[in-house]
Design an enzyme around this catalytic site. Structure first.
Site: not given
Ligand code: NAD
Length: 248
Positions: A118, A154
């Site tokens: 991503h 550009c």
């Molecule tokens: P999501 O938010 O859908 O899921 C994250 C999961 O992690 C949830 O089920 C949550 O309960 C769990 N979680 C939270 N804290 C935790 C911990 N300390 N230990 C274990 N589990 C934990 O995230 P996703 O599936 O990665 O998808 C969402 C999109 O969000 C992705 O496409 C990503 O690109 C983007 N995103 C990225 C960031 C980042 O770069 N850090 C932050 C927010 C969103």
């Protein structure tokens, strides 16, 4: 549960690690769908590529949010370091991450072992000519009052390399992710709800080919029923214990 997860991965030598926002919450970056998730405060349908291209005010807000976001100053936690340790042990073919925060690289995982499907919050490009000014150049201009910085070559629109809704995924990264997936003999999911597609097809493909799935996640994922082992707990505590056990 750690015992069972280590057992499920015990014969694997090419573990694919697939990480999501949950691996970085303990570094201070909120996830999207967890209890403190960003989607509780923002509407995802607002964050589209088309809107970025067509709406100057939205771009101005996006740069402001970006330069004030926790992404840019966050540091890796013990879960990121455990992923690096697993790779260094020779038991992992690498890590495909949905995260854009750059924390796997900051934790020492080399480029050849890392695919960011991503994009990445620390890099930017011109959407017209492809020029790649550094983020610090853009930030300097933004801090001196240029709220919608344009390409120096550009005049085109500049954008971070974070993939927005409705934007194509980076082709080369996706091709690399699939090559890793095809070579994997197990998949370890960390901190992902496994509900964002097409990225979630990557770990699921490894499972479809009959290899074990281990999930470390706080709360349920959409594919818990397919897991050989599930650990519901904070990644920065649980993952180092699992990797220690696996490599013992
Ligand atoms: P999501 O938010 O859908 O899921 C994250 C999961 O992690 C949830 O089920 C949550 O309960 C769990 N979680 C939270 N804290 C935790 C911990 N300390 N230990 C274990 N589990 C934990 O995230 P996703 O599936 O990665 O998808 C969402 C999109 O969000 C992705 O496409 C990503 O690109 C983007 N995103 C990225 C960031 C980042 O770069 N850090 C932050 C927010 C969103």
């Amino acid at each position: 549960m750690i015992e069972r997860a280590a057992e499920a991965l015990s014969t694997s030598r090419r573990i694919l690690v697939f990480t999501g926002a949950g691996i970085s919450t303990e570094s201070g970056i909120p996830d999207f769908r967890g209890p403190q998730g960003l989607w509780k405060r923002f509407d995802p349908s607002d964050y589209t590529y088309n809107r970025y291209l067509t709406d100057r005010e939205f771009r101005e807000q996006s740069w402001k949010r970006h330069f004030e976001s926790p992404y840019l100053s966050a540091v890796p936690n013990d879960a990121h370091r455990a992923v690096t340790l697993l790779w260094e042990s020779g038991r992992s073919i690498g890590c495909v991450t949905q995260n854009i925060d750059g924390l796997h690289a900051a934790a020492g995982l080399p480029n050849r072992a890392l695919v960011e499907v991503h994009g990445n919050a620390h890099t930017a490009h011109c959407i017209s000519c492809g020029a790649e000014p550094t983020l610090s150049d853009i930030e300097q201009r933004w801090r001196s009052g240029d709220t919608d910085p344009r390409c120096g070559s550009c005049g085109g629109i500049l954008k971070t390399k974070i993939v927005y809704f409705g934007e194509d995924l980076p082709t080369e990264a996706i091709a690399r992710a699939w090559r890793m997936t095809e070579d994997a003999d197990a998949v370890l999911v960390v901190g992902s709800s496994l509900c964002v597609y097409p990225a979630a097809f990557i770990p699921l493909d490894v499972v479809d080919r009959g290899h074990p799935l281990v999930i470390v996640n706080q709360g349920a994922t959409d594919h818990d029923f397919r897991a050989a082992a599930l650990i519901d707990g904070p990644a920065a505590t649980v993952l180092p214990l699992l990797i220690d056990r696996l490599l013992a």
